[in-house]
Design a protein around this motif. Structure first.
Motif, PDB file in Angstrom:
ATOM      1  N   ALA A 250      44.834  44.814  42.027  1.00  0.00           N
ATOM      2  CA  ALA A 250      45.005  44.326  43.436  1.00  0.00           C
ATOM      3  C   ALA A 250      45.193  45.345  44.340  1.00  0.00           C
ATOM      4  O   ALA A 250      44.610  45.367  45.192  1.00  0.00           O
ATOM      5  N   ALA A 251      46.180  45.765  43.397  1.00  0.00           N
ATOM      6  CA  ALA A 251      46.797  47.348  45.585  1.00  0.00           C
ATOM      7  C   ALA A 251      45.151  47.661  45.673  1.00  0.00           C
ATOM      8  O   ALA A 251      45.211  48.242  47.131  1.00  0.00           O
TER       9      ALA A 251
ATOM     10  N   MET B  29      42.072  46.636  46.091  1.00  0.00           N
ATOM     11  CA  MET B  29      41.810  45.237  46.571  1.00  0.00           C
ATOM     12  C   MET B  29      42.058  45.321  48.119  1.00  0.00           C
ATOM     13  O   MET B  29      41.463  45.031  48.945  1.00  0.00           O
ATOM     14  N   SER B  30      43.103  45.442  47.827  1.00  0.00           N
ATOM     15  CA  SER B  30      44.369  44.827  49.266  1.00  0.00           C
ATOM     16  C   SER B  30      43.649  46.089  49.919  1.00  0.00           C
ATOM     17  O   SER B  30      44.212  45.944  51.768  1.00  0.00           O
ATOM     18  N   ARG B  31      43.041  47.217  49.972  1.00  0.00           N
ATOM     19  CA  ARG B  31      42.574  48.079  50.793  1.00  0.00           C
ATOM     20  C   ARG B  31      41.333  48.549  51.058  1.00  0.00           C
ATOM     21  O   ARG B  31      41.077  48.945  52.214  1.00  0.00           O
ATOM     22  N   VAL B  32      40.284  47.297  50.873  1.00  0.00           N
ATOM     23  CA  VAL B  32      39.167  47.621  50.419  1.00  0.00           C
ATOM     24  C   VAL B  32      38.727  46.553  51.612  1.00  0.00           C
ATOM     25  O   VAL B  32      38.825  45.042  51.258  1.00  0.00           O
TER      26      VAL B  32
ATOM     27  N   PRO C  62      33.607  42.821  51.440  1.00  0.00           N
ATOM     28  CA  PRO C  62      34.184  42.061  50.891  1.00  0.00           C
ATOM     29  C   PRO C  62      33.225  42.520  49.011  1.00  0.00           C
ATOM     30  O   PRO C  62      33.469  41.624  47.774  1.00  0.00           O
TER      31      PRO C  62
ATOM     32  N   ARG D   1      35.586  44.280  46.739  1.00  0.00           N
ATOM     33  CA  ARG D   1      36.497  43.608  46.501  1.00  0.00           C
ATOM     34  C   ARG D   1      35.539  42.171  44.608  1.00  0.00           C
ATOM     35  O   ARG D   1      36.590  42.769  44.137  1.00  0.00           O
ATOM     36  N   ARG D   2      34.484  41.696  45.226  1.00  0.00           N
ATOM     37  CA  ARG D   2      34.437  41.515  44.477  1.00  0.00           C
ATOM     38  C   ARG D   2      34.004  41.616  43.083  1.00  0.00           C
ATOM     39  O   ARG D   2      33.676  41.533  42.199  1.00  0.00           O
TER      40      ARG D   2
ATOM     41  N   ARG E  20      36.814  42.439  41.580  1.00  0.00           N
ATOM     42  CA  ARG E  20      38.030  41.174  41.221  1.00  0.00           C
ATOM     43  C   ARG E  20      38.057  41.351  39.690  1.00  0.00           C
ATOM     44  O   ARG E  20      38.742  40.689  38.878  1.00  0.00           O
TER      45      ARG E  20
ATOM     46  N   PRO F  68      41.744  37.965  51.895  1.00  0.00           N
ATOM     47  CA  PRO F  68      41.750  38.715  50.790  1.00  0.00           C
ATOM     48  C   PRO F  68      42.696  39.631  50.467  1.00  0.00           C
ATOM     49  O   PRO F  68      42.822  39.981  49.123  1.00  0.00           O
ATOM     50  N   MET F  69      42.103  40.326  51.282  1.00  0.00           N
ATOM     51  CA  MET F  69      43.458  41.449  51.532  1.00  0.00           C
ATOM     52  C   MET F  69      44.532  41.828  51.396  1.00  0.00           C
ATOM     53  O   MET F  69      45.380  41.699  50.505  1.00  0.00           O
TER      54      MET F  69
ATOM     55  N   ALA G 193      45.313  40.231  48.170  1.00  0.00           N
ATOM     56  CA  ALA G 193      45.239  41.750  46.998  1.00  0.00           C
ATOM     57  C   ALA G 193      47.025  41.948  47.119  1.00  0.00           C
ATOM     58  O   ALA G 193      47.566  42.441  46.196  1.00  0.00           O
TER      59      ALA G 193
ATOM     60  N   MET H 265      49.722  39.931  45.614  1.00  0.00           N
ATOM     61  CA  MET H 265      48.976  39.808  43.688  1.00  0.00           C
ATOM     62  C   MET H 265      49.526  41.951  43.033  1.00  0.00           C
ATOM     63  O   MET H 265      49.509  41.916  42.235  1.00  0.00           O
TER      64      MET H 265
ATOM     65  N   ARG I 143      44.715  34.291  42.310  1.00  0.00           N
ATOM     66  CA  ARG I 143      43.311  34.851  42.659  1.00  0.00           C
ATOM     67  C   ARG I 143      42.445  34.324  43.637  1.00  0.00           C
ATOM     68  O   ARG I 143      41.735  33.737  44.315  1.00  0.00           O
TER      69      ARG I 143
ATOM     70  N   ILE J 124      41.230  34.756  46.527  1.00  0.00           N
ATOM     71  CA  ILE J 124      40.790  35.791  46.775  1.00  0.00           C
ATOM     72  C   ILE J 124      39.087  35.120  46.562  1.00  0.00           C
ATOM     73  O   ILE J 124      38.427  35.499  47.187  1.00  0.00           O
ATOM     74  N   GLU J 125      39.251  33.709  45.818  1.00  0.00           N
ATOM     75  CA  GLU J 125      37.453  34.259  44.636  1.00  0.00           C
ATOM     76  C   GLU J 125      37.128  32.941  46.378  1.00  0.00           C
ATOM     77  O   GLU J 125      36.031  32.931  46.591  1.00  0.00           O
TER      78      GLU J 125
ATOM     79  N   ASP K 243      36.269  35.449  48.844  1.00  0.00           N
ATOM     80  CA  ASP K 243      34.897  36.654  48.713  1.00  0.00           C
ATOM     81  C   ASP K 243      34.107  36.425  48.079  1.00  0.00           C
ATOM     82  O   ASP K 243      33.299  36.015  48.323  1.00  0.00           O
ATOM     83  N   GLY K 244      34.145  34.921  47.440  1.00  0.00           N
ATOM     84  CA  GLY K 244      33.291  34.212  46.426  1.00  0.00           C
ATOM     85  C   GLY K 244      33.520  34.420  45.582  1.00  0.00           C
ATOM     86  O   GLY K 244      33.734  34.950  44.606  1.00  0.00           O
ATOM     87  N   THR K 245      32.296  33.396  44.379  1.00  0.00           N
ATOM     88  CA  THR K 245      31.771  33.916  42.872  1.00  0.00           C
ATOM     89  C   THR K 245      31.012  33.681  42.876  1.00  0.00           C
ATOM     90  O   THR K 245      29.795  33.918  43.769  1.00  0.00           O
TER      91      THR K 245
END
Lengths: 253, 253
Positions: A63-64, A66-69, A72, A75-76, A79, B59-60, B63, B66, B79, B82-83, B86-88
């Protein structure tokens, strides 16, 4: 050859793999002891308790990251690592699987999940990894994750060694490792390609190699701490788990 | 009544809701202009471009939250936020829905996704929110998310106002807002209960209220920046989007 010219992709990958060959924690004597059946039940428990702290921190690390990415798509992609550990509607997840192992070795899963008896040195090493990913470049963060390159062998050896040598070991107890054999390769294939693509200067290749080396230190030092506290000389630091603590309640067992 | 006695749960919830009633960005004149049909196409575009930066950062922010949560259950719960963005595999996600809106108003989605033309003041406000969640207590981080309490009304007004007043507005373009009407209530019900449960001292209630106030500032200041740059006096800062830039390629439109 000047230091400013990056190595070829093949040579750089070989350099990363060499780090594993020299420094990955499968070389630590604790794993020989564990996989060879030489651990006492309490030593296995100490390992399960301490390694839990690492497991439970890995989604925080991801998560750390993803928090910097900003992207999207990345990140997906990333995840799924959190899903693999924390679980989804259809997958119990690695952390709950690890707690099944805890129960199988006679520990109260709630005690293990409380992280109360974890060795301070384990915390320091694992927290250093989370902080590393929070603070370093994304390249270094992904490179540090590449110890997964070396994990399938240790997981396969572990499954074989534990099944052969310990009564607690069965499919349920070891499901964590079997699942990692499926999950880790997809993660590491992505991570390796990502690093090889982006480490396009000698400086970045050095940073990535250093990050992977750092991560091998994180893993190795956890086993050193375990060894010092519970194997030899067996000097358990103040506050850490003592054999007999946190055993599963007989009624619930 | 001493300052050390916490307000009752009901009174504290009312205090939080009052913050929304006084400070939520539905009160900003930009939204009247937007929903009432008073925006020029370029003003709508400027809003879409700048608001994208907020969307893509959420989402960042989640994250970052989290990455600080030790409890796997709370991480699993969180979570889904974020989904949603960012999508699934089965949900395109809010960010891609926002880019459909971008295309509907004539912008090149790739330009919008590049975040190139975003106002510096938007970046500062949004980045401050991500940093807030990374650095403050978990209670403050969750409390800051409670602006979602006030969002359903603005989304409903927006859908109605945009459909009535702008040619670009159709179900596809506005799908972001329709989906948020479904997603936000479950998030905010969880977040509100979490905050009400944990803000069990007057000091923590003050911290939570301050965090929610901070978040209303984050939202409000984005609209102030938009207003100053593109409405009145319309002084676009150096480097920010200029009308005519980043329009969708005629071949692709």
């Amino acid at each position: 050859m000047t230091p400013d010219v990056p190595a070829s992709r093949v040579a750089f990958e070989a350099r990363l793999r060499q780090i594993g060959a020299e420094r990955y924690h499968d070389l630590h004597p604790f794993h020989d002891l564990l996989h060879g059946g030489g651990c006492t039940p309490d030593q296995v428990r100490a390992w399960v308790i301490n390694r839990y702290y690492y497991q439970h921190s890995i989604p925080m690390k991801d998560a750390a990251f993803m928090s910097r990415v900003e992207d999207p798509d990345l990140r997906r992609q990333w995840r799924s690592r959190i899903e693999d550990h924390d679980g989804t509607d259809t997958n119990e997840g690695g952390i709950r699987r690890w707690l099944r192992l805890a129960r199988a070795v006679g520990l109260d899963p709630d005690y293990v999940a409380s992280c109360e008896g974890v060795l301070p040195a384990t915390r320091f090493a694992v927290d250093a990894y989370v902080r590393f990913v929070r603070e370093k470049t994304l390249l270094e963060a992904v490179a540090a994750s590449l110890t997964e390159l070396f994990a399938p062998k240790i997981h396969a050896n572990r499954i074989e060694g534990l099944l052969k040598n310990y009564e607690f070991a069965d499919d349920s107890a070891l499901s964590y490792f079997r699942n990692r054999l499926k999950e880790a390769p997809k993660d590491v294939a992505f991570g390796l390609a990502w690093v090889l693509d982006r480490a396009d200067t000698a400086e970045k290749q050095d940073q990535a190699a250093k990050a992977l080396t750092f991560k091998t230190d994180v893993l190795w030092s956890q086993l050193d701490a375990l060894w010092g506290a519970y194997v030899q000389p067996g000097r358990i630091p103040p506050g850490a788990w003592q054999p007999g603590q946190g055993l599963v309640d007989a009624r619930a067992a």
